[in-house]
Write a protein that holds these residues in place. Sequence first.
Motif, PDB file in Angstrom:
ATOM      1  N   HIS A 315       0.841  -1.191   0.000  1.00  0.00           N
ATOM      2  CA  HIS A 315       0.000   0.000   0.000  1.00  0.00           C
ATOM      3  C   HIS A 315       0.874   1.237   0.000  1.00  0.00           C
ATOM      4  CE1 HIS A 315      -3.750  -2.210   0.872  1.00  0.00           C
ATOM      5  NE2 HIS A 315      -2.960  -2.997   1.587  1.00  0.00           N
ATOM      6  N   ALA A 316       0.486   2.224  -0.755  1.00  0.00           N
ATOM      7  CA  ALA A 316       1.144   3.519  -0.712  1.00  0.00           C
ATOM      8  C   ALA A 316       0.679   4.282   0.522  1.00  0.00           C
ATOM      9  CB  ALA A 316       0.849   4.313  -1.984  1.00  0.00           C
ATOM     10  N   SER A 320      -5.171   6.717  -3.444  1.00  0.00           N
ATOM     11  CA  SER A 320      -5.724   7.556  -4.500  1.00  0.00           C
ATOM     12  C   SER A 320      -7.228   7.682  -4.344  1.00  0.00           C
ATOM     13  CB  SER A 320      -5.368   6.952  -5.865  1.00  0.00           C
ATOM     14  OG  SER A 320      -5.869   5.634  -5.945  1.00  0.00           O
ATOM     15  N   LYS A 321      -7.822   8.566  -5.152  1.00  0.00           N
ATOM     16  CA  LYS A 321      -9.258   8.804  -5.055  1.00  0.00           C
ATOM     17  C   LYS A 321     -10.032   7.570  -5.518  1.00  0.00           C
ATOM     18  CE  LYS A 321      -8.944  13.817  -5.767  1.00  0.00           C
ATOM     19  NZ  LYS A 321      -9.382  14.961  -6.602  1.00  0.00           N
ATOM     20  N   GLY A 322     -11.140   7.355  -4.873  1.00  0.00           N
ATOM     21  CA  GLY A 322     -11.964   6.205  -5.211  1.00  0.00           C
ATOM     22  C   GLY A 322     -11.545   4.922  -4.532  1.00  0.00           C
ATOM     23  N   GLY A 323     -10.520   4.986  -3.684  1.00  0.00           N
ATOM     24  CA  GLY A 323     -10.067   3.799  -2.975  1.00  0.00           C
ATOM     25  C   GLY A 323      -9.247   2.850  -3.816  1.00  0.00           C
TER      26      GLY A 323
END
Length: 405
Positions: A315-316, A320-323
């Motif tokens: 995982h970063a 990001s958007k939207g999961g």
Amino acid sequence: MEANHESSKTKRETRVAKMFQRNLEGRLKAAEPAEGGTSKHAMGVPLACSLCAGQSRSGVHTPRKGGLQQVFVPVVDKNQVPLMPTKPSRARRWIKEDKATPFWKKGVFCVRLNVEPSSRKTEPVVVGIDPGSKKEGFSVKSRAHTYLNLEADAVTWVKEHVKQRRQMRKARRFRKTPCRANRSNRSIGGIPPSTKARWGWKLRICRWLKKLYPITHFVVENIKAWTKRGKRKWNKNFSPLEVGKQWFYRELNRLGHVITKQGFETKEIRGRLNLPKDHWIDAWCLAYSQVGGALPDNRNILGITPLRFHRRQLHALQPSKGGIRRPYGGTISLGFKRGSWVKHPKWSLCYVGGFLKDRLSLHSLVDGKRLTQSAKPEDCKFLTYSSWRVRLLPTLSRGVSAAQI
């Protein structure tokens, strides 16, 4: 005054790096590299202290005015057993007569004999090792000659990586993800990851040198932790250093006889020979204490830096958007193993980093800076693989004059 000295030192290092890169790019047209040294014109690594400005058709570099001359060439037989190094002129003659095949080994130009050697007699070859927290020195020496001088950057980032990994693992427990039970400490022999990485890096270098030279002894400066009487917490913090050091000595004993020296003994030898303080000079003094001989006839310094790989980061830090999370980590980039040296039409010799969609990231072998993020895989010709990069370290700009050594 001090700032001006640092500025001039940086400028000299930059000039040497640019000169080295220009000479290297010019040699690419004269020799096509191959992995493992199977090609007669094998070349794939910018060995700073072993290259020179020109190259003959046989693949061995010939000295020119202002070039970087290789002083000694490692020699191995058909079974990869190291023999005594030879002069470049003799290696050039062997290759021309098809008695030897040139190849590269992690940055060092070598030759492999195609015929039975006339003599297998070897002299004692010693490696001096000067450990350090940021820089480390290595020197390969016999009584008659100094074959190779190294200065390696120590592995210093593992502790912070482990800390960051722990924080990310804790953050994932608050999300709707599968939870596993805690596992016991899986460190080998009770050695923390950062300590194991530091001493393991030294062991990798020693194993690499053992494949090139008939090494009989390793002389190591025995570092010790400063303890305080009655201070249990203070003394306990240094126990990983002692554990890692003893593990390193046990593994090194499998490669050759290990001799330890104290720091004051190294200083005494350096003072007696009137040599300046430097990592590679301390390593040379350690080797000198075992075999003796004259002052170093090879003053070139090869700097090596280990590459940093994110082998598995699920995982970063910031989703990001939207999961939707982008993949991160691993050691393969579009079919190339990260750290592989490739030849590109525009960027010449470089190594592979990460990738984005269908484009590769290429980095400089001299300073590790990223050259481009949009290289096509089909434009990159694979040369060889290495987990570290090498470059020339200028002696004169490091406060060491030619008169002193």
